[in-house]
Design an enzyme around this catalytic site. Structure first.
Site, PDB file in Angstrom:
ATOM      1  N   ARG A   1      -9.673 -98.576 -57.600  1.00  0.00           N
ATOM      2  CA  ARG A   1     -10.761 -97.866 -56.413  1.00  0.00           C
ATOM      3  C   ARG A   1     -11.996 -96.727 -57.595  1.00  0.00           C
ATOM      4  O   ARG A   1     -12.652 -96.622 -57.071  1.00  0.00           O
ATOM      5  CB  ARG A   1      -9.837 -96.560 -55.805  1.00  0.00           C
TER       6      ARG A   1
ATOM      7  N   ASP B   1       2.031 -78.779 -76.910  1.00  0.00           N
ATOM      8  CA  ASP B   1       2.255 -77.648 -76.393  1.00  0.00           C
ATOM      9  C   ASP B   1       3.158 -76.803 -76.750  1.00  0.00           C
ATOM     10  O   ASP B   1       4.336 -77.316 -77.254  1.00  0.00           O
ATOM     11  CB  ASP B   1       2.138 -77.412 -75.370  1.00  0.00           C
TER      12      ASP B   1
ATOM     13  N   CYS C   1      -5.166 -64.488 -68.176  1.00  0.00           N
ATOM     14  CA  CYS C   1      -3.695 -64.290 -67.645  1.00  0.00           C
ATOM     15  C   CYS C   1      -2.933 -64.056 -66.883  1.00  0.00           C
ATOM     16  O   CYS C   1      -1.958 -63.317 -65.996  1.00  0.00           O
ATOM     17  CB  CYS C   1      -3.524 -66.023 -67.451  1.00  0.00           C
TER      18      CYS C   1
ATOM     19  N   CYS D   1     -21.996 -75.529 -87.632  1.00  0.00           N
ATOM     20  CA  CYS D   1     -22.781 -76.249 -87.669  1.00  0.00           C
ATOM     21  C   CYS D   1     -23.277 -76.977 -89.234  1.00  0.00           C
ATOM     22  O   CYS D   1     -23.833 -78.071 -89.163  1.00  0.00           O
ATOM     23  CB  CYS D   1     -23.691 -75.537 -86.969  1.00  0.00           C
TER      24      CYS D   1
END
Ligand SMILES: [Zn+2]
Length: 351
Positions: free
Chosen positions: A7, A56, A184, A243
């Protein structure tokens, strides 16, 4: 195999060639396996990405189940680390993908080793400090990464392609002071917010891995309660240290962590990248710089009117002070700078 992916291969953006690219040569590291990380991991493993490493440090808790889609009540009862539960589940979902769960706290001392040979780093984190670390390692090793963050009902995502797009630091400059931003844990979150952000991240990941041209160069923000999307084009910051090749967050002095011990009028400092300390060796080094007492389980060190206690696990407690900056400076001067050999890590914990 073809049937499993039929698919998504019907979609021209992936096609047969894209699918081969995903499977044969793609390696992705997901840092953080919470609300974002679980959705990203499930998307990429089901899509047939060749190698997926999930890092984790936490165990699964009941309040995670509301939005962290890979975990079950049984995992909570078994007190499983998220990285372990995610690996077990996803191997059952797609045995052709090399899924590796790593139980570890990502820090300056282990991140380079953990992301070595990755084609892409996915941000599934819940804290801003580590994102600056990811940004530095990404720019240093020229590995793209996809930032994502979500809280309450909204979220944000951005692709960082080293050398091509502005980096995370160009946009966000430096980590906010501790306790200044909602999390959270303090402000809450509804599941659709991180799920949507993680879906956007996953789509960008597929694009980057198959080498699509239409990679998103905007910062995209979403509010799922309002049903609104917004975007803006970030600009390079000419003064951005990252950078310019100055990877400050990969340096030990930025990795050192401090905590005020309110009840004791003191500050504790520790260095997550530190190997176990030899107190005898350190005592000999410090003798020339102050008063040292080696009590075997700890060192007491007095110098220049300051009083410190140093433990073999690398913790230092600065007494009679709440000054975290001074404590970190002392730590670097007397412990980190002396004891640590650059590039050493203690990333041995495995899930
Ligand atoms: Zn930058």
């Amino acid at each position: 195999m073809i049937d499993r992916y039929s698919r998504q291969m019907l979609f021209r953006g992936i096609g047969k060639r894209g699918q081969q690219k995903l499977g044969s040569s793609s390696s992705v590291v997901i840092i953080g396996c919470g609300a974002l990380g679980t959705v990203i991991a499930t998307s990429l493993v089901r899509a047939g990405v060749g190698k997926v490493k999930i890092i984790d440090r936490d165990l699964i808790e009941y309040h995670n189940l509301q939005r962290q889609t890979l975990f079950t009540e049984e995992d909570v009862r078994d007190k499983l680390p998220k990285a372990v539960a995610a690996e077990r589940y996803l191997r059952k979902v797609n045995s052709s993908v090399e899924v590796e769960g790593v139980v570890a706290d990502v820090h300056y001392g282990n991140i380079e080793k953990l992301v070595a040979s990755a084609d892409l780093i996915m941000d599934g984190l819940d804290n801003p400090e580590t994102r600056f670390l990811i940004n530095d390692v990404s720019l240093k090793h020229k590995i793209p990464w996809i930032y994502g963050g979500a809280i309450i009902t909204y979220g944000m995502t951005m692709n960082i392609i080293p050398g091509e797009t502005p980096c995370f630091r160009c946009v966000f400059h430096s980590p906010p002071p501790k306790g200044m931003i909602p999390t959270c844990d303090t402000a809450g979150v509804i599941a659709p917010a991180p799920m949507l952000i993680a879906s956007l991240q996953s789509a960008e990941a597929l694009k980057i891995l198959v080498g699509a041209r239409e990679i998103n160069r905007d910062v995209v923000t979403v509010d799922v309660w309002q049903g609104s999307f917004d975007r803006f084009r970030p600009a390079f910051d000419p003064d951005c240290p990252a950078c310019r090749g100055n990877y400050e967050f990969l340096k030990p002095e930025f990795g050192i962590r401090s905590t005020v011990l309110c009840g004791q009028y003191s500050v504790q400092v520790n260095d997550p990248g530190m190997e176990k300390l030899s107190l005898n060796k350190l005592a000999r080094q410090l003798e020339t710089q102050g008063e040292v007492e080696n009590k075997e389980i700890m060192l007491e060190f007095k110098t220049d009117g300051k009083e410190m206690v140093i433990f073999p696990d690398g913790r230092l407690i600065l007494k009679n002070s709440f000054d975290e900056t001074m404590a970190k400076d002392l730590y670097f001067k007397y412990i980190s700078g002396k004891e640590k050999e650059p590039g050493k890590s203690k990333s041995k914990q495995r899930g």
